[in-house]
Design a protein around this motif. Structure first.
Motif, mmCIF file in Angstrom:
data_model
loop_
_atom_site.group_PDB
_atom_site.id
_atom_site.type_symbol
_atom_site.label_atom_id
_atom_site.label_comp_id
_atom_site.label_asym_id
_atom_site.label_seq_id
_atom_site.Cartn_x
_atom_site.Cartn_y
_atom_site.Cartn_z
ATOM 1 N N VAL A 56 2.224 12.510 0.898
ATOM 2 C CA VAL A 56 2.215 11.329 0.042
ATOM 3 C C VAL A 56 3.637 10.788 -0.090
ATOM 4 O O VAL A 56 4.576 11.546 -0.291
ATOM 5 C CB VAL A 56 1.659 11.674 -1.360
ATOM 6 C CG1 VAL A 56 1.510 10.422 -2.207
ATOM 7 C CG2 VAL A 56 0.331 12.408 -1.256
ATOM 8 N N ARG A 57 3.781 9.466 0.019
ATOM 9 C CA ARG A 57 5.095 8.825 -0.104
ATOM 10 C C ARG A 57 5.079 7.846 -1.275
ATOM 11 O O ARG A 57 4.091 7.160 -1.500
ATOM 12 C CB ARG A 57 5.451 8.074 1.178
ATOM 13 C CG ARG A 57 5.388 8.918 2.433
ATOM 14 C CD ARG A 57 6.431 10.038 2.423
ATOM 15 N NE ARG A 57 6.290 10.921 3.551
ATOM 16 C CZ ARG A 57 6.956 10.795 4.692
ATOM 17 N NH1 ARG A 57 7.816 9.817 4.849
ATOM 18 N NH2 ARG A 57 6.760 11.658 5.671
ATOM 19 N N PHE A 58 6.205 7.789 -1.993
ATOM 20 C CA PHE A 58 6.359 6.902 -3.146
ATOM 21 C C PHE A 58 7.581 6.010 -2.950
ATOM 22 O O PHE A 58 8.645 6.498 -2.572
ATOM 23 C CB PHE A 58 6.593 7.706 -4.436
ATOM 24 C CG PHE A 58 5.534 8.723 -4.726
ATOM 25 C CD1 PHE A 58 4.425 8.373 -5.466
ATOM 26 C CD2 PHE A 58 5.659 10.025 -4.266
ATOM 27 C CE1 PHE A 58 3.453 9.316 -5.744
ATOM 28 C CE2 PHE A 58 4.694 10.968 -4.544
ATOM 29 C CZ PHE A 58 3.586 10.614 -5.281
ATOM 30 N N GLU A 62 8.334 1.675 4.096
ATOM 31 C CA GLU A 62 7.189 1.766 5.005
ATOM 32 C C GLU A 62 5.853 1.775 4.283
ATOM 33 O O GLU A 62 4.885 1.168 4.733
ATOM 34 C CB GLU A 62 7.318 3.025 5.867
ATOM 35 C CG GLU A 62 6.232 3.164 6.895
ATOM 36 C CD GLU A 62 6.387 4.409 7.763
ATOM 37 O OE1 GLU A 62 5.513 4.617 8.611
ATOM 38 O OE2 GLU A 62 7.362 5.162 7.594
ATOM 39 N N PHE A 63 5.776 2.462 3.124
ATOM 40 C CA PHE A 63 4.492 2.655 2.446
ATOM 41 C C PHE A 63 4.381 1.930 1.110
ATOM 42 O O PHE A 63 3.357 2.019 0.450
ATOM 43 C CB PHE A 63 4.235 4.149 2.231
ATOM 44 C CG PHE A 63 4.155 4.918 3.508
ATOM 45 C CD1 PHE A 63 3.026 4.841 4.307
ATOM 46 C CD2 PHE A 63 5.214 5.713 3.930
ATOM 47 C CE1 PHE A 63 2.951 5.543 5.495
ATOM 48 C CE2 PHE A 63 5.138 6.419 5.116
ATOM 49 C CZ PHE A 63 4.013 6.329 5.902
ATOM 50 N N GLY A 64 5.417 1.220 0.682
ATOM 51 C CA GLY A 64 5.365 0.524 -0.593
ATOM 52 C C GLY A 64 5.385 1.500 -1.758
ATOM 53 O O GLY A 64 5.960 2.581 -1.678
ATOM 54 N N ALA A 65 4.725 1.103 -2.860
ATOM 55 C CA ALA A 65 4.730 1.928 -4.063
ATOM 56 C C ALA A 65 4.074 3.291 -3.840
ATOM 57 O O ALA A 65 4.531 4.306 -4.357
ATOM 58 C CB ALA A 65 4.032 1.194 -5.201
ATOM 59 N N LEU A 66 3.002 3.319 -3.050
ATOM 60 C CA LEU A 66 2.273 4.570 -2.826
ATOM 61 C C LEU A 66 1.572 4.501 -1.479
ATOM 62 O O LEU A 66 0.949 3.489 -1.151
ATOM 63 C CB LEU A 66 1.232 4.793 -3.934
ATOM 64 C CG LEU A 66 0.327 6.002 -3.819
ATOM 65 C CD1 LEU A 66 1.144 7.294 -3.903
ATOM 66 C CD2 LEU A 66 -0.726 5.984 -4.926
ATOM 67 N N GLY A 67 1.677 5.563 -0.703
ATOM 68 C CA GLY A 67 1.005 5.604 0.589
ATOM 69 C C GLY A 67 0.953 7.012 1.139
ATOM 70 O O GLY A 67 1.436 7.957 0.521
ATOM 71 N N ALA A 103 -6.439 9.636 7.431
ATOM 72 C CA ALA A 103 -5.953 8.329 7.008
ATOM 73 C C ALA A 103 -4.430 8.321 6.940
ATOM 74 O O ALA A 103 -3.799 9.368 6.802
ATOM 75 C CB ALA A 103 -6.530 7.974 5.639
ATOM 76 N N SER A 104 -3.867 7.118 7.031
ATOM 77 C CA SER A 104 -2.426 6.949 6.858
ATOM 78 C C SER A 104 -2.156 5.508 6.471
ATOM 79 O O SER A 104 -2.980 4.625 6.692
ATOM 80 C CB SER A 104 -1.672 7.308 8.139
ATOM 81 O OG SER A 104 -2.036 6.435 9.183
ATOM 82 N N GLY A 105 -0.979 5.291 5.869
ATOM 83 C CA GLY A 105 -0.570 3.944 5.501
ATOM 84 C C GLY A 105 -0.483 3.760 4.010
ATOM 85 O O GLY A 105 -0.746 4.674 3.223
ATOM 86 N N ALA A 106 -0.102 2.555 3.608
ATOM 87 C CA ALA A 106 -0.039 2.196 2.196
ATOM 88 C C ALA A 106 -1.460 2.192 1.627
ATOM 89 O O ALA A 106 -2.407 1.865 2.342
ATOM 90 C CB ALA A 106 0.606 0.824 2.029
ATOM 91 N N VAL A 107 -1.606 2.536 0.359
ATOM 92 C CA VAL A 107 -2.953 2.613 -0.217
ATOM 93 C C VAL A 107 -3.668 1.269 -0.214
ATOM 94 O O VAL A 107 -4.892 1.233 -0.262
ATOM 95 C CB VAL A 107 -2.959 3.223 -1.643
ATOM 96 C CG1 VAL A 107 -2.564 4.669 -1.618
ATOM 97 C CG2 VAL A 107 -2.112 2.428 -2.592
#
Length: 194
Positions: A56-58, A62-67, A103-107
């Motif tokens: 999870v990225r915050f 690349e992923f914005g606020a959450l992805g 899955a992958s990417g921004a939520v």
């Protein structure tokens, strides 16, 4: 061990009630992107099991606020009605789900692929494409659904007035957001092929 319900405040109305265990490592700091790696997930959901891992990225470019850099989920014998949290009509389903999701990417633009099987009535499906949400509303991009074994009794569970019986096959492709209109193409075969 964990209880996902304790984290419901992070995303109200979107997290199921899962209890189990997993390994969590994180990196957070003021003014820089955060990362949370969840591995070795083993949980109980809807009388079945849930396994997987998530990166999870915050707050990243690349992923914005959450992805998700990566999300892998495995379902085994989970009550299909558990899906009612995201799709209220799922509450009408009486069967159990098994399958996998990657899955992958921004939520708000989550690229997915996977397969799911419902045991009663028997339905097996493979899917891929982006699930869209956020400011533009709900939608899909380059989404494909392939159902080779569709027991039409599921249609009567979801829409009781549908009079179909027997087996069917479906290939569906779709792109668009609900507010603007979704363009889709479908190829449906019902009954025996000759």
């Amino acid at each position: 061990s964990f209880d996902v319900g304790r984290w419901a405040w992070l995303a109200p109305g979107t997290l199921p009630s899962v209890q189990g265990q997993g390994r969590v490592e994180g990196r957070f700091g003021a003014g820089r992107p955060g990362r949370l790696q969840v591995t070795d997930i083993e949980g109980e959901l809807g009388g079945g099991s849930l396994g997987g891992a998530a990166d999870v990225r915050f707050g990243s470019d690349e992923f914005g606020a959450l992805g998700f850099a990566a999300l892998q989920l495995q379902l085994d014998d989970v009550a299909a009605a558990e899906g009612a949290l995201w799709w209220p009509t799922a509450a009408r389903l009486g069967g159990r789900l098994s399958g996998e999701l990657v899955a992958s990417g921004a939520v708000d633009a989550l690229t997915t692929e996977g397969r799911l099987a419902l045991d009663r009535p028997r339905v097996e499906a493979e899917f891929s494409g982006a699930l869209l949400s956020g400011e533009g509303g709900l939608g899909v991009r380059d989404f494909t659904l392939q159902v080779d074994a569709l027991d039409t009794r599921i249609l009567r569970q979801l829409a009781p007035g549908v009079p179909l019986t027997g087996q069917a096959a479906l290939t569906l492709t779709a792109t668009g957001r609900i507010v603007d209109g979704v363009r889709f193409d479908a190829d449906v075969t019902h009954g025996q092929r000759t």
